[in-house]
Design a protein around this motif. Structure first.
Motif, PDB file in Angstrom:
ATOM      1  N   SER A  86       0.800  -1.227   0.000  1.00  0.00           N
ATOM      2  CA  SER A  86       0.000   0.000   0.000  1.00  0.00           C
ATOM      3  C   SER A  86       0.832   1.276   0.000  1.00  0.00           C
ATOM      4  CB  SER A  86      -0.919   0.020   1.227  1.00  0.00           C
ATOM      5  OG  SER A  86      -0.172  -0.063   2.425  1.00  0.00           O
ATOM      6  N   LEU A  87       2.053   1.245   0.503  1.00  0.00           N
ATOM      7  CA  LEU A  87       2.852   2.465   0.628  1.00  0.00           C
ATOM      8  C   LEU A  87       4.149   2.357  -0.167  1.00  0.00           C
ATOM      9  CD1 LEU A  87       2.445   3.139   4.467  1.00  0.00           C
ATOM     10  CD2 LEU A  87       1.350   4.383   2.582  1.00  0.00           C
ATOM     11  N   ARG A 133      -5.288   5.092   3.036  1.00  0.00           N
ATOM     12  CA  ARG A 133      -5.754   4.232   4.130  1.00  0.00           C
ATOM     13  C   ARG A 133      -4.582   3.552   4.821  1.00  0.00           C
ATOM     14  NH1 ARG A 133      -9.747   2.822   0.312  1.00  0.00           N
ATOM     15  NH2 ARG A 133      -8.621   0.875  -0.142  1.00  0.00           N
ATOM     16  N   GLY A 134      -3.625   3.079   4.026  1.00  0.00           N
ATOM     17  CA  GLY A 134      -2.440   2.438   4.602  1.00  0.00           C
ATOM     18  C   GLY A 134      -1.633   3.402   5.440  1.00  0.00           C
ATOM     19  N   LEU A 135      -1.580   4.683   5.006  1.00  0.00           N
ATOM     20  CA  LEU A 135      -0.830   5.682   5.758  1.00  0.00           C
ATOM     21  C   LEU A 135      -1.443   5.901   7.132  1.00  0.00           C
ATOM     22  CD1 LEU A 135       1.309   7.885   6.009  1.00  0.00           C
ATOM     23  CD2 LEU A 135      -0.275   9.456   4.859  1.00  0.00           C
ATOM     24  N   SER A 176       0.043   1.011  -5.200  1.00  0.00           N
ATOM     25  CA  SER A 176      -1.395   0.769  -5.262  1.00  0.00           C
ATOM     26  C   SER A 176      -2.080   2.076  -5.653  1.00  0.00           C
ATOM     27  CB  SER A 176      -1.912   0.275  -3.909  1.00  0.00           C
ATOM     28  OG  SER A 176      -1.635   1.230  -2.898  1.00  0.00           O
ATOM     29  N   SER A 177      -3.380   2.101  -5.467  1.00  0.00           N
ATOM     30  CA  SER A 177      -4.124   3.324  -5.760  1.00  0.00           C
ATOM     31  C   SER A 177      -3.868   4.366  -4.669  1.00  0.00           C
ATOM     32  CB  SER A 177      -5.617   3.021  -5.845  1.00  0.00           C
ATOM     33  OG  SER A 177      -6.111   2.622  -4.568  1.00  0.00           O
ATOM     34  N   LEU A 178      -4.221   5.609  -4.973  1.00  0.00           N
ATOM     35  CA  LEU A 178      -4.015   6.691  -4.015  1.00  0.00           C
ATOM     36  C   LEU A 178      -4.890   6.480  -2.780  1.00  0.00           C
ATOM     37  CD1 LEU A 178      -2.742   9.405  -3.283  1.00  0.00           C
ATOM     38  CD2 LEU A 178      -4.587  10.546  -4.562  1.00  0.00           C
ATOM     39  N   LEU A 219       3.615  11.478  -5.300  1.00  0.00           N
ATOM     40  CA  LEU A 219       4.201  10.189  -5.656  1.00  0.00           C
ATOM     41  C   LEU A 219       3.297   9.415  -6.600  1.00  0.00           C
ATOM     42  CD1 LEU A 219       5.571   9.099  -2.147  1.00  0.00           C
ATOM     43  CD2 LEU A 219       6.910   9.900  -4.098  1.00  0.00           C
ATOM     44  N   GLN A 220       1.982   9.581  -6.411  1.00  0.00           N
ATOM     45  CA  GLN A 220       1.042   8.888  -7.300  1.00  0.00           C
ATOM     46  C   GLN A 220       1.156   9.413  -8.732  1.00  0.00           C
ATOM     47  OE1 GLN A 220      -2.129  10.234  -8.590  1.00  0.00           O
ATOM     48  NE2 GLN A 220      -2.749   8.269  -9.501  1.00  0.00           N
ATOM     49  N   LYS A 221       1.295  10.719  -8.867  1.00  0.00           N
ATOM     50  CA  LYS A 221       1.451  11.315 -10.203  1.00  0.00           C
ATOM     51  C   LYS A 221       2.762  10.882 -10.852  1.00  0.00           C
ATOM     52  CE  LYS A 221      -1.399  15.391  -9.242  1.00  0.00           C
ATOM     53  NZ  LYS A 221      -1.436  16.870  -9.093  1.00  0.00           N
ATOM     54  N   ALA A 222       3.765  10.609 -10.022  1.00  0.00           N
ATOM     55  CA  ALA A 222       5.055  10.171 -10.555  1.00  0.00           C
ATOM     56  C   ALA A 222       5.096   8.656 -10.770  1.00  0.00           C
ATOM     57  CB  ALA A 222       6.180  10.580  -9.598  1.00  0.00           C
TER      58      ALA A 222
END
Length: 609
Positions: free
Chosen positions: A98-99, A140-142, A133-135, A125-128
């Motif tokens: 997840s992270l 949620r994992g964070l 996983s998904s944002l 980080l998601q954009k990069a």
């Protein structure tokens, strides 16, 4: 353990802006008084616990940077009054789905807000394309990850209130696991002491190794006291119970680190310590031992940040240790990583200069550490000498060869649960087998002097040489009453005896061919390890059997017990391999015939007492 990689603090107390790079499992922050060392630990306390000092919430105008406040007032921009703490984390393996490997979380406290504002770099980080996983899954994992982090701030002044707080936490950890094992309050009350005592064994061992004091937990006597903090009793060599609260500050402080480590080891959370001056009130030796525990043991389960003036901590050298110099420049706290080659040796020298006595203490520490090693060597030598002196007073069983010694030692261990109460020695002055044997055995037992103060028994094989040596003992030896083949010297401390034979080896005695290997059954004698075992030489000799002289009896040799000629067989080789590799693998029942030997030895006055 390491979950924090980097810390950035802005506008908190004496810190205008500080970035702490390359955090390790243990992070040592040192510098002179009032340099702002503790503000790093308090900033972490604010981030994780929304407190600054222990049990003190944020007071914005008290905790906001004075320098930043001056700037804001000059600029007349009220919105810039905030405290910011950003932490870059390392992802634990359990969050790989997840992270990302590293990610950062920022928490800002605004002047007039009662809640902090939290942000992260997950969207960037998601954009990069760096999220596994998904944002939404990462977010949620964070939150799950952050909720599993427990930051323990330990103030420099560890008063009774803090000690009770920590013991209450320990109690909760113990009760949580106890309740899982016991359903129902009555059952819990009945078994509480026993269950908890079992659980805290490791904690007690750790504290005992550190201080030499044993501890006992006193559980509540009434259910109304169930959720009050435990009383901890300590005892010394006199076994007198003394409450931990009545011990010195150093002992109490030392106990706290043991408790913290114990809680961390028993929990599935991620632990971070902010420990102020752990060496307070500790003698130099205990401070050194504590620093070593922080490096070697405590930092394995928790990530630790300490402030210190102790050379024991500052001089800690390990791949998992980072040391930082804290100082002020224009009344702003600055932190420098001393291990960073870009900083050179200047900051290390400045640290020595600022603390003054630290340089001297470090030299003393290094000298002390060297002498402590030498002292331990001396102590080990002394202990060995004391043990040797103690052993020298034990009774002595003399045997013909080293395989005899090895087999008898193993037989005792298999048959008896106690340690061997006597020493076993080969009658071989050269200690290499070159001067042993029956002749030396007889000479040795003849030369025992009563002033030695111990009983000595010479054990002869019942082969031709052994019987000859036993019978040739001087007239000072006379046969004892009782039917056993034992002779006693007039000095009443020297004895000679023949190796007793099992019933199934009576023919071997008649053949003058009984030795210690024949105490075992033929089934055992035929065992092999790695294809190697005892090798027997067939009896080729002039032997008279039933009145008939047999010149070459090998044609009649049979390996079975019932053979008329097997009693004459000789062990050609393989004795050492048998004693070292086969005998240790045998079961207790295979040593049954040795019980007679030990019973005879125990019947000799003062031999086994």
């Amino acid at each position: 353990m390491q979950i924090i990689k980097k810390i950035k603090i802005r506008y908190f107390r004496s810190i205008y802006t500080v970035t702490i790079d390359d955090c390790s499992a243990l992070n040592v922050i040192s510098g002179k008084n009032d340099s702002g060392k503790s503000n790093v630990l308090r900033a972490l306390n604010l981030f994780f616990n929304e407190e600054t000092d222990w049990k003190s919430g944020l007071e914005f105008y008290h905790d906001f940077s004075v320098h930043r406040l001056d700037e804001v007032r000059k600029e007349s921009i009220k919105g810039k009054q905030f405290i910011s703490i950003e932490i870059e984390f390392l992802r634990p393996n359990s969050y790989a789905g997840s992270l990302p490997p590293t990610f950062s979380v920022t928490r800002n406290w605004l002047r007039d807000s009662t809640q902090y504002h939290e942000s992260s770099n997950l969207e960037v980080l998601q954009k990069a394309g760096k999220l596994p996983s998904s944002l939404s899954t990462a977010r949620r994992g964070l939150q799950t990850f952050l909720n599993k982090i427990y930051y323990e701030y330990v103030p420099a002044i560890k008063d009774r209130a803090y000690s009770q707080h920590l013991l209450s936490r320990l109690q909760k950890a113990l009760l949580d696991s106890t309740l899982e094992d016991s359903t129902g309050i009555p059952k819990l009350a009945a078994n509480l002491a026993k269950t908890i005592q079992k659980q805290v064994g490791e904690l007690q061992d750790d504290f005992y190794l550190a201080t030499g004091l044993s501890t006992a937990f006193e559980p509540p006597k009434q259910l109304s006291e169930l959720f009050q903090a435990f009383h901890v009793a300590t005892s010394n060599s006199t076994d007198q119970a003394i409450p931990l609260s009545s011990r010195g500050d150093g002992i109490q402080a030392r106990y706290l680190s043991s408790v913290l480590n114990y809680i961390a080891e028993k929990s599935n959370k991620f632990f971070v310590w902010g420990f102020e001056e752990p060496e307070n009130s500790l003698e130099f030796r205990y401070a050194e031992e504590l620093a070593n525990d922080f490096v070697v043991r405590y930092s394995k389960k928790s990530q630790i940040f300490v402030t210190t003036h102790s050379p024991a901590f500052v001089s800690s050298v390990d791949d998992n240790v980072s040391c930082f110099r804290a100082f002020q420049d224009e009344q702003k706290t600055i932190l420098i990583n001393l291990a960073n080659p870009k900083n050179g040796d200047n900051h290390q020298n400045e640290l020595n200069h600022e603390l003054g006595v630290l340089k001297i203490q470090k030299q003393v520490h290094e000298l002390y550490a060297t002498q402590l090693v030498e002292l331990r060597v001396v102590e080990e030598a002394r202990a060995a000498a004391e043990q040797e002196l103690k052993d020298s007073k034990k009774s002595l069983l003399l045997v013909e060869g080293k395989t005899d010694k090895k087999i008898i030692e193993i037989a005792w261990k298999k048959l008896r649960s106690s340690a061997i109460p006597f020493r076993i020695r080969v009658a071989d002055p050269a200690a290499d087998g070159s001067t042993g044997g029956t002749g030396m055995l007889a000479k040795t037992i003849e030369g025992v002097h009563p002033d030695d103060g111990r009983c000595c028994v010479a054990l002869f094989d019942q082969d031709a040489e052994g019987i000859k040596g036993y019978e040739a003992l001087s007239k000072n030896f006379t046969k004892m009453k009782g039917g056993n083949d034992i002779k006693v010297h007039v000095n009443k401390v020297s004895y000679g005896m023949l190796l007793p034979a099992p019933e199934f080896r009576k023919e071997y005695v008649l053949a003058k061919n009984h030795m210690i290997e024949f105490m075992f059954s033929d089934e055992v004698l035929q065992k092999k390890v790695n294809g190697i075992g005892l090798h027997f030489k067939k009896p080729i000799a002039n032997i008279v059997i039933n009145g008939v002289q047999v010149v070459d009896s090998s044609q009649y040799f049979l390996p079975s017990v019932n053979s008329d000629f097997s009693a004459f067989r000789k062990i050609h080789n393989g004795k050492e391999h048998f004693a070292e590799n086969i005998v240790p693998t045998l079961g207790k029942s295979d040593f049954f015939e040795f019980e007679n030997l030990f019973s005879i030895l125990e019947s000799i006055p003062n031999f086994t007492t």
